[in-house]
Write a protein that holds these residues in place. Structure first.
Motif: not given
Length: 583
Positions: A101, A105, A132-135, A137-138
């Motif tokens: 992530v 960002r 990744t899932t967080e990446a 989403n970002a």
């Protein structure tokens, strides 16, 4: 001069140089001409089919100093620097290495700034499914509404691993495997330019090994050309790539036809001595028999497979096998190939698989192909035999019934004597007879035959029969022979055409079930009274009751039975469910 790998040296630098993706190239070129470019693209497809190459060519086309143009000029400063990877505004990011992530960002912060060297910023994210899932989403908000000077191009070999929210924000293009003809044409052109002499069969086999990937095909050609000093032959390609000539598979197939286990083991040992791996041999052998099945089943099937060099040789071998044989061979090989993945002795499993194939019955050869598999033949034969036995039993039973009824008609004393002797021979206890006459008050039953209660019962008789059948189907089989002719107070008179059906219905157990059904159907208890239909007809004609005729009803044994010995024999042999008695 330093050597550059062929797949790098011959990487397409314009849309017209690309092979096999015309449906994508035409769409992108039209979008550039009409200035309808999207802010985000998703390129998906197998490896080596041109996803990243297309992304770089598109980046050059939108930033060309003579454009945006449908084809980059590859001469201006922007095109040459993008080709060399020296433009900071065209970034190629490996998502496998920058999957967190924090990296996304950082990218999201830099997107805000305008490009400094070219017209438009282009972010090429390769292997995007590794984020990744967080990446993801970002990245979502920026991917949906980026600044007007930014274009995202996502490339992946596994689009199913991407979130649907990401796919919905992109224009998706699916890259297909490059066809055999297009690959072969490209390799021939490169060989001419590079001074490599290559046989036609060698180029065809290289294309088949690449499995539709142009980059893999060029890598194999580069490797073989380096080993053979610029001359590429079919035998050298087979030797260096560990491939197995179809002739060796044909020899193996011939040993299966002949059941020659010794020759088959020698061929396997020869393959292992040549350094072939057992799992690769298994895979190629399965493909060989699959191609035989295709050629045997489908006309012009050599167009459906990219492994057949000489269709005539395959047709000759395919004729020696039946379709059921080929199905069983492929199923067996597939089973052992799966087992081989977890085995420490793959060669042994390969040998066991081929030994099992040798046990296929010879009667499943091509001459018997129309008969189907042995299992189907055995099943059909068994059904036919059972049908014949059933017909014979029906004939015997009908003959016994006819003979028995004729004997009964010849004299009551003689029939009774025969019945007694038959029962004694079977060890049955003698039955106690009681005289049962035609129902008393026959004139009253005749007077009620057209009454409303009688009509009501007759109108609902179908429901009564169905309810009896639901209770016990064997009782229904006997009871359906009767018909209601009169209703008198709490009694329903049913007349039967056949005496045996009447007798069986009068059994206490059967009669009790029927009277319960009558009470449920009509809402009040009714007694079941029976007589013969011929007696009922005579009573109607005479207007009075017929002379009392004794009806010999016998008390049943514990296991049931009837007055006639032949009926008892039939019931004992086949059971009540299978015996149907006809007049």
């Amino acid at each position: 001069m330093e050597h550059i790998a062929l797949y790098r040296a011959w990487r397409p630098q314009s849309f017209q140089d690309m092979v096999g993706q015309q449906h994508i190239i035409r769409t992108l070129q039209n979008a550039i001409r009409e200035q309808r470019l999207s802010h985000a693209y998703l390129f998906s497809g197998p490896r080596g089919t041109g996803k990243t190459t297309t992304a770089k060519v598109l980046a050059k086309a939108v930033n060309c100093e003579k454009g945006p143009a449908a084809e980059p000029c590859n001469e201006c400063e922007a095109c040459r620097r993008i080709t060399a990877g020296a433009v900071m505004d065209v970034l190629e990011i490996d998502a496998a290495s920058n999957r967190g992530v924090e990296e996304i960002r950082d990218l999201r912060e830099k997107v805000k700034y305008a490009p400094t060297e070219v017209r438009q910023k282009v972010y090429i994210i390769d292997e995007v499914h590794m984020l990744t899932t967080e990446a993801f989403n970002a990245l979502l908000k920026t991917l949906e509404e980026p600044p007007p000077h930014v274009m995202f191009i996502l490339a992946t070999t596994e689009p199913h691993r991407l979130p649907a929210t990401v796919i919905s924000r992109c224009q998706r293009f699916d890259f297909r495997r490059v066809s055999l003809e297009e690959q072969a044409g490209r390799l021939k052109m490169i060989c001419e330019q590079e001074g490599i002499t290559a046989e036609e069969d060698a180029i065809q086999y290289i294309c088949r090994l690449s499995d539709g990937g142009m980059r893999d095909a060029l890598s194999i050609l580069d490797q073989i050309a380096s080993f053979t000093d610029g001359h590429v032959s079919y035998e050298q390609v087979m030797s260096l790539t560990g491939g197995i000539p179809s002739k060796q598979f044909a020899q193996l197939a011939q040993t299966l036809i002949e059941g020659d286990v010794g020759s088959m083991m020698q061929i396997i040992e020869q393959l292992m001595q040549e350094g072939k791996s057992a799992d690769k041999c298994m895979e190629n052998l399965m493909y060989y028999f699959r191609d035989l099945l295709m050629i045997k089943t489908v006309p012009q099937a050599d167009k459906l497979t990219e492994r057949v060099l000489d269709p005539e040789d395959y047709r000759e071998m395919a004729h020696a096998f039946s379709r059921p044989q080929l199905f069983r061979i492929i199923e067996t090989l597939n089973h052992y190939q799966t087992e081989m993945k977890y085995s420490q002795q793959p060669q042994m499993l390969f040998e066991v698989a081929l030994l099992k194939l040798c046990s296929i019955p010879q009667q499943e050869s091509a001459s018997g192909e129309g008969a189907g598999s042995a299992a189907h033949v055995a099943e059909a034969s068994e059904i036919k035999q059972l049908k014949q036995q059933l017909v014979e039993l029906e004939k015997k039973l009908e003959k016994a019934l006819q003979g028995g009824l004729a004997a009964a008609g010849g004299g009551g004393a003689q029939a009774s004597s025969q019945a007694s002797s038959a029962r004694s021979s079977r060890g049955a206890s003698p039955r106690v007879s009681s005289a049962a006459k035609i129902p008393s008050g026959m004139d009253r039953y005749v007077a009620q035959k057209d009454d409303s209660d009688t009509a009501k019962v007759q109108s609902k008789w179908h429901q009564v029969l169905q309810a009896v059948k639901d209770e016990k189907v064997t009782i229904h089989a006997w009871f359906m022979n009767g018909e209601p002719v009169s209703v008198l107070e709490d009694a329903i008179l049913v007349a039967f055409k056949n005496e045996i059906h009447r007798e069986t219905t009068e059994k206490p157990a059967h009669k009790g079930v029927i009277e319960q059904v009558l009470e449920r159907q009509f809402g009040k208890p009714y007694r079941l009274v029976t007589m013969m239909l011929k007696d009922w007809s005579e009573a109607i004609q005479s207007g009075t009751a017929a002379p009392a005729q004794p009806l010999e009803l016998e008390h049943e044994e514990e296991q049931g039975g009837s007055k006639e010995p032949w009926v008892d024999e039939a019931l004992e042999m086949f059971g009540e469910d299978l015996v149907v008695i006809k007049e």
